[in-house]
Design a protein around this motif. Structure first.
Motif, PDB file in Angstrom:
ATOM      1  N   THR A 123       0.847  -1.190   0.000  1.00 11.38           N
ATOM      2  CA  THR A 123       0.000   0.000   0.000  1.00 11.38           C
ATOM      3  C   THR A 123       0.880   1.237   0.000  1.00 11.38           C
ATOM      4  OG1 THR A 123      -0.119   0.278   2.404  1.00 11.38           O
ATOM      5  CG2 THR A 123      -1.714  -1.217   1.418  1.00 11.38           C
TER       6      THR A 123
ATOM      7  N   THR B 121      -3.679   3.024   7.099  1.00  8.44           N
ATOM      8  CA  THR B 121      -4.351   2.012   6.283  1.00  8.44           C
ATOM      9  C   THR B 121      -3.598   0.689   6.293  1.00  8.44           C
ATOM     10  OG1 THR B 121      -5.233   3.777   4.890  1.00  8.44           O
ATOM     11  CG2 THR B 121      -5.320   1.544   4.013  1.00  8.44           C
ATOM     12  N   GLY B 122      -2.313   0.708   5.967  1.00  5.41           N
ATOM     13  CA  GLY B 122      -1.529  -0.526   5.956  1.00  5.41           C
ATOM     14  C   GLY B 122      -1.398  -1.144   7.333  1.00  5.41           C
TER      15      GLY B 122
ATOM     16  N   LEU C 142      -4.715  -2.735   8.318  1.00  3.78           N
ATOM     17  CA  LEU C 142      -4.899  -3.979   7.568  1.00  3.78           C
ATOM     18  C   LEU C 142      -4.054  -5.100   8.181  1.00  3.78           C
ATOM     19  CD1 LEU C 142      -6.133  -5.462   5.165  1.00  3.78           C
ATOM     20  CD2 LEU C 142      -4.233  -4.608   3.765  1.00  3.78           C
TER      21      LEU C 142
ATOM     22  N   THR D  50      -5.664  -8.505   9.858  1.00  7.51           N
ATOM     23  CA  THR D  50      -5.374  -9.808   9.249  1.00  7.51           C
ATOM     24  C   THR D  50      -4.397 -10.637  10.072  1.00  7.51           C
ATOM     25  OG1 THR D  50      -3.589  -8.844   7.924  1.00  7.51           O
ATOM     26  CG2 THR D  50      -5.774  -8.961   6.901  1.00  7.51           C
TER      27      THR D  50
ATOM     28  N   GLN E  21       4.084  -6.712   9.280  1.00  6.71           N
ATOM     29  CA  GLN E  21       4.042  -5.449   8.555  1.00  6.71           C
ATOM     30  C   GLN E  21       5.402  -4.766   8.533  1.00  6.71           C
ATOM     31  OE1 GLN E  21       2.097  -2.043  10.341  1.00  6.71           O
ATOM     32  NE2 GLN E  21       1.996  -3.090  12.319  1.00  6.71           N
TER      33      GLN E  21
ATOM     34  N   ILE F 231       2.199  -7.203   5.010  1.00  3.36           N
ATOM     35  CA  ILE F 231       1.687  -5.924   4.519  1.00  3.36           C
ATOM     36  C   ILE F 231       2.859  -4.945   4.537  1.00  3.36           C
ATOM     37  CG2 ILE F 231      -0.022  -4.103   4.831  1.00  3.36           C
ATOM     38  CD1 ILE F 231      -1.335  -6.850   4.648  1.00  3.36           C
TER      39      ILE F 231
ATOM     40  N   THR G  32       3.957  -0.861   3.602  1.00  7.80           N
ATOM     41  CA  THR G  32       3.625   0.483   3.132  1.00  7.80           C
ATOM     42  C   THR G  32       4.875   1.086   2.520  1.00  7.80           C
ATOM     43  OG1 THR G  32       4.100   1.598   5.235  1.00  7.80           O
ATOM     44  CG2 THR G  32       1.869   0.773   4.925  1.00  7.80           C
TER      45      THR G  32
END
Length: 138
Positions: free
Chosen positions: A4, A16-17, A20, A24, A28, A62, A64
Motif C-alpha cells: 500500500t 491504512t496498511g 490492515l 489480518t 508489517q 503488509i 507500506t
C-alpha cells in the motif's frame, strides 16, 4: 504480499496498511524504500532517523511504501488508449468470501471540556505570583 501507499485519506497518518496488518494478523513493514522477496521471507529496508533499518518478515505481509521504493513509469498515449479498451472485471466482496461489515464499535463520544477564559495581568510580578500561588506551576 500486499503493498500500500503511505499517504491516504487517513489524514496522512499511515494508518491504512497498519490497520490492515492488525486486522489480518500479518507481519508489517512501513515506509519501505527497498523490498526483496527470498522464498517465504521478505526483506524490507526502511529509512529511520538514525539511518537505514532492515527488517525480515515472514510472508504473508503488509508493506507500506516510501517514495524511494520505485521510479514511476509514465503511460504513453497509445497505451492509455489501449487500456481504455480492456475489459474491467468487477468482483463483489461476498464472491471472495469477504465481509465488509464494520468490526469497530463506538463506545462513547464526549465533547472536550470547555476552556476557561484567560486573564490579563498588569505586571510581571503579578504573573509570577499567579503562576506560583494559583496555577502552582513554578
Amino acid at each position: 504480499l500486499v503493498i500500500t501507499g503511505k499517504q491516504a485519506i487517513d489524514s496522512d497518518n499511515n494508518q491504512t496498511g497498519q490497520m490492515l496488518a492488525a486486522l489480518t494478523g500479518y507481519a508489517q513493514g512501513t515506509f519501505a524504500s527497498k523490498v526483496e522477496v527470498a522464498g517465504d521471507k521478505l526483506k524490507v529496508v526502511r529509512e529511520i532517523d538514525g539511518g537505514l533499518q532492515t527488517l525480515e518478515l515472514a510472508l504473508p505481509a503488509i508493506v507500506t511504501t516510501d517514495l524511494r521504493l520505485n521510479e514511476p513509469r509514465y503511460a504513453s498515449l497509445p497505451n492509455i488508449m489501449k487500456a481504455k479498451k480492456k475489459p474491467l472485471e468487477t468482483v463483489k466482496p461476498a464472491d471472495l468470501g469477504v465481509s465488509v461489515a464494520s468490526t469497530l464499535k463506538v463506545l462513547k463520544v464526549e465533547a472536550p471540556t470547555e476552556r476557561q477564559a484567560g486573564i490579563k495581568v498588569g505586571s510581571v510580578a503579578e504573573l509570577v505570583e499567579k503562576l506560583k500561588n494559583e496555577a502552582k506551576v513554578i
